[in-house]
Design a protein around this motif. Structure first.
Motif, PDB file in Angstrom:
ATOM      1  N   TYR A 161      -3.165  -2.278 -16.327  1.00  0.00           N
ATOM      2  CA  TYR A 161      -4.439  -1.619 -16.593  1.00  0.00           C
ATOM      3  C   TYR A 161      -4.236  -0.322 -17.361  1.00  0.00           C
ATOM      4  O   TYR A 161      -4.931  -0.041 -18.328  1.00  0.00           O
ATOM      5  N   LEU A 198      -8.708  -6.669 -19.383  1.00  0.00           N
ATOM      6  CA  LEU A 198      -9.609  -7.165 -18.354  1.00  0.00           C
ATOM      7  C   LEU A 198     -10.683  -8.059 -18.959  1.00  0.00           C
ATOM      8  O   LEU A 198     -10.974  -9.136 -18.444  1.00  0.00           O
ATOM      9  N   ILE A 258      -9.215  -1.721 -20.358  1.00  0.00           N
ATOM     10  CA  ILE A 258     -10.357  -2.623 -20.193  1.00  0.00           C
ATOM     11  C   ILE A 258     -10.288  -3.822 -21.142  1.00  0.00           C
ATOM     12  O   ILE A 258     -10.817  -4.885 -20.839  1.00  0.00           O
ATOM     13  N   LYS A 259      -9.609  -3.676 -22.276  1.00  0.00           N
ATOM     14  CA  LYS A 259      -9.500  -4.792 -23.233  1.00  0.00           C
ATOM     15  C   LYS A 259      -8.834  -6.001 -22.585  1.00  0.00           C
ATOM     16  O   LYS A 259      -9.253  -7.126 -22.779  1.00  0.00           O
TER      17      LYS A 259
END
Length: 65
Positions: free
Chosen positions: A47, A55, A52-53
C-alpha cells in the motif's frame, strides 16, 4: 394510482435489536471467509509503495504486482 387500493396496502417494517451491528457482522463474516485467500489481502508495504492505484487495479480483477 387507485386511492382505495392504496388504503388496503400494508407495509411491515422489521427493526431487529441487533440491526445496528449488522454491518459489522457482515464484514466479520466476509473477512473470515476471505482470510485464507492471499489475493484478497494487501500488505502495508504494498500500500505504501503503490497506494490506491494497486487497490483499484485489484478490485477490477487485475493485479499490478
Amino acid at each position: 394510482g387507485d386511492k382505495a387500493r392504496l388504503k388496503k396496502f400494508k407495509i411491515k417494517v422489521e427493526d431487529p435489536p441487533r440491526r445496528k451491528h449488522m454491518v459489522f457482522l457482515g464484514g466479520s463474516v466476509l473477512a473470515d471467509i476471505m482470510k485464507d485467500r492471499p489475493e484478497f489481502w494487501m500488505s502495508k508495504a504494498d500500500y505504501h509503495e503503490l497506494g490506491i492505484k494497486r487497490l483499484i487495479a485489484r478490485s477490477r480483477g487485475g493485479d499490478s504486482s
